[in-house]
Structures are given as structure tokens and as C-alpha cells.
Design a protein around this motif. Structure first.
Motif, PDB file in Angstrom:
ATOM      1  N   ILE A   1      -1.822   9.786  -4.156  1.00 48.33           N
ATOM      2  CA  ILE A   1      -0.949   8.444  -4.050  1.00 48.33           C
ATOM      3  C   ILE A   1      -0.168   8.203  -5.165  1.00 48.33           C
ATOM      4  O   ILE A   1      -0.357   8.035  -6.074  1.00 48.33           O
ATOM      5  CB  ILE A   1      -2.355   7.346  -3.822  1.00 48.33           C
TER       6      ILE A   1
ATOM      7  N   ASP B   1     -10.692   3.937  -2.504  1.00 49.12           N
ATOM      8  CA  ASP B   1      -9.591   4.167  -2.216  1.00 49.12           C
ATOM      9  C   ASP B   1      -8.481   2.776  -2.391  1.00 49.12           C
ATOM     10  O   ASP B   1      -7.308   2.861  -2.474  1.00 49.12           O
ATOM     11  CB  ASP B   1      -9.257   4.552  -0.801  1.00 49.12           C
TER      12      ASP B   1
ATOM     13  N   ASN C   1     -10.238   4.750   4.232  1.00 55.26           N
ATOM     14  CA  ASN C   1     -10.614   4.580   2.911  1.00 55.26           C
ATOM     15  C   ASN C   1     -11.952   4.286   2.484  1.00 55.26           C
ATOM     16  O   ASN C   1     -12.636   3.479   3.471  1.00 55.26           O
ATOM     17  CB  ASN C   1      -9.588   3.480   2.338  1.00 55.26           C
TER      18      ASN C   1
ATOM     19  N   GLN D   1      -5.200   2.249  -4.780  1.00 52.41           N
ATOM     20  CA  GLN D   1      -4.180   1.288  -4.227  1.00 52.41           C
ATOM     21  C   GLN D   1      -3.618   0.396  -5.462  1.00 52.41           C
ATOM     22  O   GLN D   1      -2.685   0.272  -5.571  1.00 52.41           O
ATOM     23  CB  GLN D   1      -4.460   0.574  -2.898  1.00 52.41           C
TER      24      GLN D   1
ATOM     25  N   THR E   1       0.712  -1.233   0.034  1.00 50.88           N
ATOM     26  CA  THR E   1       0.112   0.002   0.064  1.00 50.88           C
ATOM     27  C   THR E   1       0.929   1.276   0.133  1.00 50.88           C
ATOM     28  O   THR E   1       2.068   1.194   0.452  1.00 50.88           O
ATOM     29  CB  THR E   1      -1.015   0.057   1.136  1.00 50.88           C
ATOM     30  N   SER E   2       0.259   2.505  -0.614  1.00 50.86           N
ATOM     31  CA  SER E   2       0.931   3.718  -0.529  1.00 50.86           C
ATOM     32  C   SER E   2       0.267   4.526   0.467  1.00 50.86           C
ATOM     33  O   SER E   2      -0.891   4.530   0.621  1.00 50.86           O
ATOM     34  CB  SER E   2       1.066   4.150  -2.018  1.00 50.86           C
ATOM     35  N   SER E   3       0.932   5.459   0.869  1.00 51.56           N
ATOM     36  CA  SER E   3       0.409   6.604   1.786  1.00 51.56           C
ATOM     37  C   SER E   3      -0.417   7.331   0.936  1.00 51.56           C
ATOM     38  O   SER E   3      -0.021   7.762  -0.094  1.00 51.56           O
ATOM     39  CB  SER E   3       1.643   7.280   2.689  1.00 51.56           C
ATOM     40  N   LYS E   4      -1.405   7.979   1.573  1.00 46.84           N
ATOM     41  CA  LYS E   4      -2.240   9.192   1.015  1.00 46.84           C
ATOM     42  C   LYS E   4      -1.600  10.641   1.387  1.00 46.84           C
ATOM     43  O   LYS E   4      -1.808  10.782   2.478  1.00 46.84           O
ATOM     44  CB  LYS E   4      -3.705   9.068   0.997  1.00 46.84           C
TER      45      LYS E   4
END
Length: 742
Positions: free
Chosen positions: A489, A524, A520, A528, A469-472
Motif C-alpha cells: 500500500i 487495513d 479489509n 490506510q 485511500t490507496s489500492s492494495k
């Protein structure tokens, strides 16, 4: 596409030993990221207990369970469908005022967004007896305050049942489908004023006020329902489009003692108006009613004496654009009242005496009150939610009625939402942020301090830790003289020396917000998934969106789609200048108002966006309903250029990029007509495009495998039109190390 397929399979295989990738099936089929929650939370009168609707998977039964606020232990099961022979399950419940009876809802069938027909039972909490209100499907059964009667609507008429004698009185007799509705809102009121029950009991259970809708002159709209039979059927209903005839509404009061109904007359002549709210005051003879003109920029609050049939105008608000209708009106014991208004440029709380004289403005500042929770008379304290800690955050506050001793009760930065106990001694706080799934905690209303944790989503957090996962990333971007909120993102393996395609998402409707510090949504997780595929996703809230003051929100008045589109195009241009974004591969997508926007952005920003996806879009505001559209645009007869200059249907000749158009054929809200007319305009302009129509699906386009199919289609479209270059580059790198067959 063969290269893309092999690349994805290879990467999934390599990464599976270390960490997992998010699949579309995880999101829309398997429910992998579903959050735990508290359903149908109700604070009991004693202020020390609360009830929750629970579902037991093993027995397939539902129950109303009572919990202690202090210990959070279950005190008892009030009622379980497992013990009720007549009801295998129930989906909702409503207590009588003394909590000795409860209405149980079962076999509910959705009508529109908020309305439903169902069978409703009354369960007696003292003796355990169960009785069906009526054999017929009904709407909105509601206890009288004394618990001795229940009022409900059936086939557009209003009824009252005496729970002691079982006698049913039919209050109105003229109800008829697509002609007259008594006590239940018509389609456009339900959708745009967000309520269904258009009747209300007075304090001593002697009177019922109700709104009557005469929709005979409202034009009809029809939708084919394809179903599974040899011949399709039709759904025909009254739908007032912008500038067309609305229902004629009138207000009435039924007296149970005399069995007589009187029409309410106020001391002002109105032409083409709405009654968006009615509410009895603490005085059983005094009814409040809000009247608003068709332009919705003049709202009057009337106090109507049902005994003498006289009326007093106690508050008259005017706005250069429009006035939002809320449910915040609260009457104190002396019939003074709490009111919220944007009249100083921001939404704030006010206190008026019963005659409408301003006592004081309770909250002040260049920030918005976003929720009003209630007033504790014992402590003279108001509880509310606001964006004082930044427009993307929400916190819970207390303040004295005189506007002093303000106290921030929530501590964590993100989105906090409170549910207070009946005596305001406790509140259950629901907290989430972009990094924290929903947490339910018990807190003190004095200090806000945590008393106990009720429920969290630690299992979900732990499960998510196994996925890439990636940070928002939240920030602001300066566009057209305004600092706009934005999130972005990036791929987890982001390399600033590389370039990536960009997909922008927006909604952009008046007063909306998509850039918020909260947990999320399903979308969202899709973002991702796309980030894992090598895309950057961004969202910008432009002018016209909410929680930054009335001027920022209402700048789009009379020209929906002008400034909002300018902001999205300008933001995309700026983002395209970043060294790691490939300006030749930028796309945008949206749903509903967002579909209207993404269509316009592709057409008007044809040198910026390479592709667009529009789901259930408005293609011309002439096709949409009266209340919503005219609130922001007045009528097409008055503002033809505002309607036509900014509607996608009039800009199809500018299409250069790739366009995917999606709609449900059973959309009662934004009709398929919008897509059909837009498709025809594109065809006549000789513009190629892709499209999909989902049979019998409403505005939400869901049910069975539908959402998974839709998002697979959209993902494939994005890969085809934005992702080829990056996929091929990555495949080349991988194939240097691994021989790919085929």
C-alpha cells in the motif's frame, strides 16, 4: 513533534473540503467502517428457507427470523426476545434435528477463546412454550437427535435432562476443577484442536460418547487479576507447556437405557496421545475416533463398536512433519466416508469405504482444497472451496463423487465462501476482495448463477469514497529461491521520485496467510491511515505459510523462526533497494506469532530494520503450549537447539534499533511471562526499549478504549522512529506557503 502535529492539522483542514482522512477514532471508536453481515445463518431442513439472528436497535431485542431462499422475503419471526418475559435478549440459537425446538443462549460469559458459560432456554416452536434447562450456568447444551433429551456439562461433569419428564441424570460424578473434566475439553485442546464439546450423541439417541480429561498432573499456571478491588485475585488453570505433562485422556460411552458407562479400548497401545475428534457414524452402534501421537505425525482413525466394545483401525496416516486435524470427516449412508489429506503434497478430498479401503481420490492438482462444504447424496456431488484460481483467491466448486464433472460455481475473483441450503439446491455466497466489501448473494448450486442479491455494503463503499485511500497492490517477490506473495500500500499521492519509510507487517505462522484477496480488516484501515501519513506498508507471506503445498508449508519443521525470519529480512533488503523506499527507515510489526517474528527480525536483522513492534509475542517456544509447539518442534527435550537458536530471548544482545513490546496481563494463551522474561533479558543486556502492559487484557487486547489506546501508542512509536524525516520534509514544503504559528 510540534512540527508533525501542526502539519497533520493543516493537511486535514485543507483536505476536508474535498476528501476525508481516516482517523484512528474512525477505526477503533466510531465504527465508521463496520460491515453489514448475516449472523448465525442456518439452513432449514426443507431446503427452501433459512434463519438468521437479528438485532432490533429500537427495542433492544433479538429475534430468529425465517427467510425464503427464492424470494429472500422474510416469512416469519420464529421467536423474538421482545415477546419473552424471561429473556431480554439471546445471543445464539441451536435447533433440534426436527426444528420443533430451539436452544436460546443468554447471559453467556466467555471462559477462553471458544468456551462460555451461560443460561440456556428451550423454546418450543409449536406451542411457544419456554423452559430453562437449569438454573445453573452450564456449557454446551446439545439436543439428542430425537429431540427428547438434552445433554450438557456443569462443573466438569456431564448431565442428561429428559425434556418430557424433566428428570436430570448425572452421567459422571468425578468432575473437579483443575483435576477431572468430563465431556468438555481442557485448555490446550480448546485452543489448539479448536473444539469445546467433547461429547456426541449417537444416531438413535441411546448413547453418548465422551472424552474424559485427567489433568491432575498437568502443571498449573496462574495469572493475577487486578480488577477494581483492593486486593488482586488469581486465575489458576492447567496449562501444559512444551515438553510438560498433558492430560491423560480416555474415551467412554454412556448407555442411556442401562445407565451404564463403558471405557473404550482400542487394539493398539498408545503412550502419550491425543483424541482430537470423535463422531458417531450413521450406524448407532459404531463410533469413529481419531487418535494422534504426541508428535502429531501419525493419525489413526478407529471404528469402535459400542455394542461389542471392539475396534477396527480403518485408516492410518503418517507424515514426516505433522498432520492437520480437520472437521471434514463425512459418513455416507453406507458408512463409506469422505476424508481430506495432504498425503500427495497438497490438501485434497478422498473417498474410502467403511473398512478404510481407498475408493478414489476425488480432487487432484498442485493446489489446495481450503474448505469442504458437504455431499449431496441425491446428486452424488461434493461441494468444496479451493485456491485453484491462485493461492490468494478462493472459489467454490462442485465435483462428482467419482472425481468427474468439476464445475467452478463462483465467478468473481477474490474470496468466495458458501453456505449451502440443507438440500444443496442453493448456496449463499459471501464474496469480498481487496476492492469490494462483503456481498451476500443467493446462487444456484447447479450453475453458480446469481439468483438474487441478499445484502451488500454499498453504503460503506459510498462512505469510503469520501476518504483518501490507496489500492492494495498484489505481486510476488523472489526471495531465497521462492516466489512469495506480497501486497503493498502506497500513499495516495505517491511520487516515485521521492523516498518513503517502509513498515512491514507479517504473521508467518505455519499454514497461515496474510496476503489474500479479501476485504479489509481493521488493520487495513490503519495501514490506510499510515499511508496518508506518508508511509509505504507491505506484507510478504514467506516460507511456512499456507496454501502453496505441504513442502512449502512444512519446510520450517523443527526450526520455527529460522526460514520465516530469513525471508522477511531478505524481502526487506530487496524492497529497500527500490528507489522510492528509504532503506534507512524500515520497520516491522506483528502480533502473537507475528510478535515472535518481528522481535527476531529486529534482533537478527539489525542492519535492516530500524524499529519493530511486538504485540503479545512468544519470546521462547519453551513457554508455549504443548500441542501447538510440539506439532512443529517436537519437544524441547528432543530439539533443544530448535527451541533456543530461533527464540528472541536468546538474541537480545543484537538489538540496535527501537523496540516496542506490548502484552496483556490477562493473556491465558501467550502468557505475560514471555514479555517479562524478554524484558529482563533486554535489561540485563543493557538494551533500551519501550513497553506497555494492558491490565487484565487477554491475547486480543481489547475492551472499552483499549484498542484505540494501543493503536495510538503504536502509531506514535512509528512516527517517532520512522516518520520524523518525512514529516519534517513535508512541513518545510507546507511552511513555505503557510505561516505556522508556535
Amino acid at each position: 513533534m510540534k512540527y508533525t502535529l501542526y502539519f497533520c492539522l493543516f493537511v486535514s483542514t485543507i483536505l476536508s473540503a474535498q476528501t476525508s482522512t481516516i482517523s484512528l477514532e474512525d477505526i477503533w471508536k466510531d465504527g465508521t467502517f463496520r460491515t453489514e453481515r448475516l449472523d448465525a445463518l442456518h439452513s432449514m431442513n426443507n431446503g427452501q428457507e433459512y434463519s438468521v439472528l437479528n438485532f432490533d436497535r429500537a427495542s433492544r431485542s433479538t429475534s430468529i427470523d425465517i427467510y425464503d431462499y427464492k424470494t429472500l422475503e422474510k416469512v416469519k419471526t420464529l421467536v423474538s426476545s421482545a415477546d419473552l418475559e424471561a429473556i431480554p435478549y439471546f445471543t445464539n440459537y441451536t435447533f433440534s434435528e426436527d426444528e420443533q425446538q430451539v436452544i436460546l443462549a443468554t447471559k453467556e460469559e466467555a471462559i477462553y477463546r471458544h468456551s462460555a458459560l451461560g443460561n440456556y432456554y428451550i423454546y418450543n416452536t409449536k406451542d411457544g412454550s419456554l423452559s430453562l434447562i437449569t438454573e445453573d450456568k452450564i456449557q454446551e447444551p446439545t439436543f439428542s437427535p430425537d429431540g427428547k433429551k438434552v445433554a450438557y456439562a456443569k462443573e466438569n461433569n456431564l448431565y442428561v435432562k429428559d425434556l418430557t419428564t424433566g428428570v436430570v441424570v448425572q452421567v459422571t460424578v468425578d468432575g473437579e476443577k483443575n483435576k477431572i473434566i468430563n465431556g468438555i475439553t481442557d485448555w490446550v485442546y480448546e485452543e489448539e484442536f479448536a473444539f469445546v464439546r467433547a461429547f456426541d450423541w449417537n444416531a438413535d439417541s441411546s448413547k453418548i460418547a465422551f472424552i474424559r480429561f485427567d489433568e491432575e498432573n498437568v502443571p498449573e499456571f496462574s495469572m493475577d487479576v487486578y480488577g477494581t478491588e483492593l486486593y488482586q485475585t488469581q486465575q489458576v488453570f492447567k496449562y501444559p507447556k512444551a515438553g510438560e505433562a498433558n492430560s491423560d485422556v480416555s474415551l467412554h460411552v454412556y448407555d442411556l437405557n442401562s445407565n451404564a458407562t463403558n471405557s473404550v479400548r482400542v487394539n493398539k497401545a498408545y503412550n502419550d496421545f491425543y483424541i482430537p475428534r470423535i463422531k458417531w457414524t450413521n450406524n448407532p452402534d459404531v463410533l469413529s475416533a481419531q487418535y494422534i501421537n504426541r508428535h502429531q505425525n501419525e493419525l489413526d482413525l478407529w471404528m469402535i463398536n459400542a455394542k461389542s466394545n471392539t475396534s477396527d483401525l480403518v485408516l492410518a496416516e503418517k507424515d514426516k512433519a505433522y498432520i492437520d486435524v480437520t472437521d471434514n470427516l463425512t459418513f455416507l449412508k453406507d458408512n463409506s466416508f469422505i476424508w481430506t489429506s495432504e498425503k500427495d503434497g497438497y490438501n485434497h478430498i478422498y473417498h474410502y469405504d467403511k473398512k478404510g479401503k481407498l475408493i478414489n481420490q476425488i480432487t487432484k492438482g498442485n493446489w489446495e482444497v481450503t474448505n469442504y462444504y458437504g455431499y449431496d447424496e441425491n446428486k452424488n456431488t461434493i461441494f468444496y472451496q479451493s485456491v485453484e484460481n491462485g493461492s490468494i483467491n478462493r472459489d467454490v466448486y462442485s465435483i462428482k463423487l467419482n472425481g468427474r464433472n468439476k464445475n467452478r460455481l463462483t465467478k468473481s475473483e477474490g474470496t468466495n465462501n458458501a453456505s449451502f441450503s440443507a438440500d444443496f439446491s442453493f448456496f449463499i455466497n459471501t464474496f469480498s476482495s481487496a476492492t469490494t466489501p462483503p456481498e451476500y448473494t443467493l446462487n444456484s448450486s447447479e450453475s453458480g448463477n446469481l439468483i438474487k442479491s441478499i445484502k451488500d455494503n454499498d453504503k460503506l463503499s459510498q462512505s469510503l469514497s469520501e476518504y483518501i485511500t490507496s489500492s492494495k497492490e498484489f505481486s510476488t517477490i523472489s526471495v531465497n529461491g521462492n516466489d512469495l506473495n506480497m501486497w503493498m500500500i502506497k500513499p495516495a499521492n505517491f511520487d516515485a521520485s521521492k523516498t518513503y519509510p517502509l513498515l512491514m507487517y507479517q504473521y508467518s505462522g505455519p499454514g497461515s496467510q496474510q496476503v489474500a484477496n479479501r476485504w479489509n480488516s481493521a488493520n487495513d484501515y490503519w495501514y490506510q491511515h499510515l499511508a496518508q501519513e506518508g508511509y509505504i506498508i507491505a506484507c510478504v507471506d514467506g516460507r511456512g505459510t499456507g496454501f502453496k503445498g505441504a513442502d512449502f508449508k512444512k519446510v520450517t519443521q523443527n526450526e520455527l523462526g529460522k526460514y520465516e525470519v530469513e525471508d522477511q529480512i531478505a524481502a526487506a533488503k530487496q524492497l529497500g533497494e527500490l528507489p522510492y523506499i528509504d532503506a534507512s527507515r524500515m520497520g516491522i510489526w506483528g502480533w502473537s506469532f507475528g510478535g515472535f517474528m518481528s522481535s527476531n527480525c529486529l534482533f537478527k536483522g539489525n542492519d535492516v530494520f530500524k524499529m519493530s513492534i511486538a504485540v503479545a509475542p512468544v519470546s521462547s517456544w519453551r513457554f508455549y503450549d504443548s500441542i501447538y509447539t510440539e506439532r512443529y518442534m517436537t519437544t524441547p527435550q528432543e530439539n533443544a537447539s530448535g527451541y533456543d537458536d530461533n527464540s528472541p530471548i536468546n538474541h537480545v544482545d543484537k538489538l540496535k534499533g527501537d523496540f516496542l513490546l506490548v502484552h496483556g496481563s490477562g493473556d491465558d494463551n501467550v502468557h505475560l511471562q514471555n514479555t517479562m522474561r524478554l524484558a529482563e533479558a533486554l535489561i540485563q543486556a543493557d538494551k533500551q526499549f519501550d513497553w506497555a502492559v494492558y491490565p487484565d487484557k487477554n491475547h486480543g487486547i481489547y475492551g472499552g478504549n483499549t484498542r484505540l489506546h494501543l493503536y495510538k501508542k503504536m502509531t506514535h512509536f512509528i512516527h517517532e522512529n520512522l516518520g520524523d524525516k518525512i514529516q519534517k520534509e513535508e512541513v518545510t514544503e507546507v511552511s513555505k506557503k503557510v505561516k505556522i504559528k508556535g
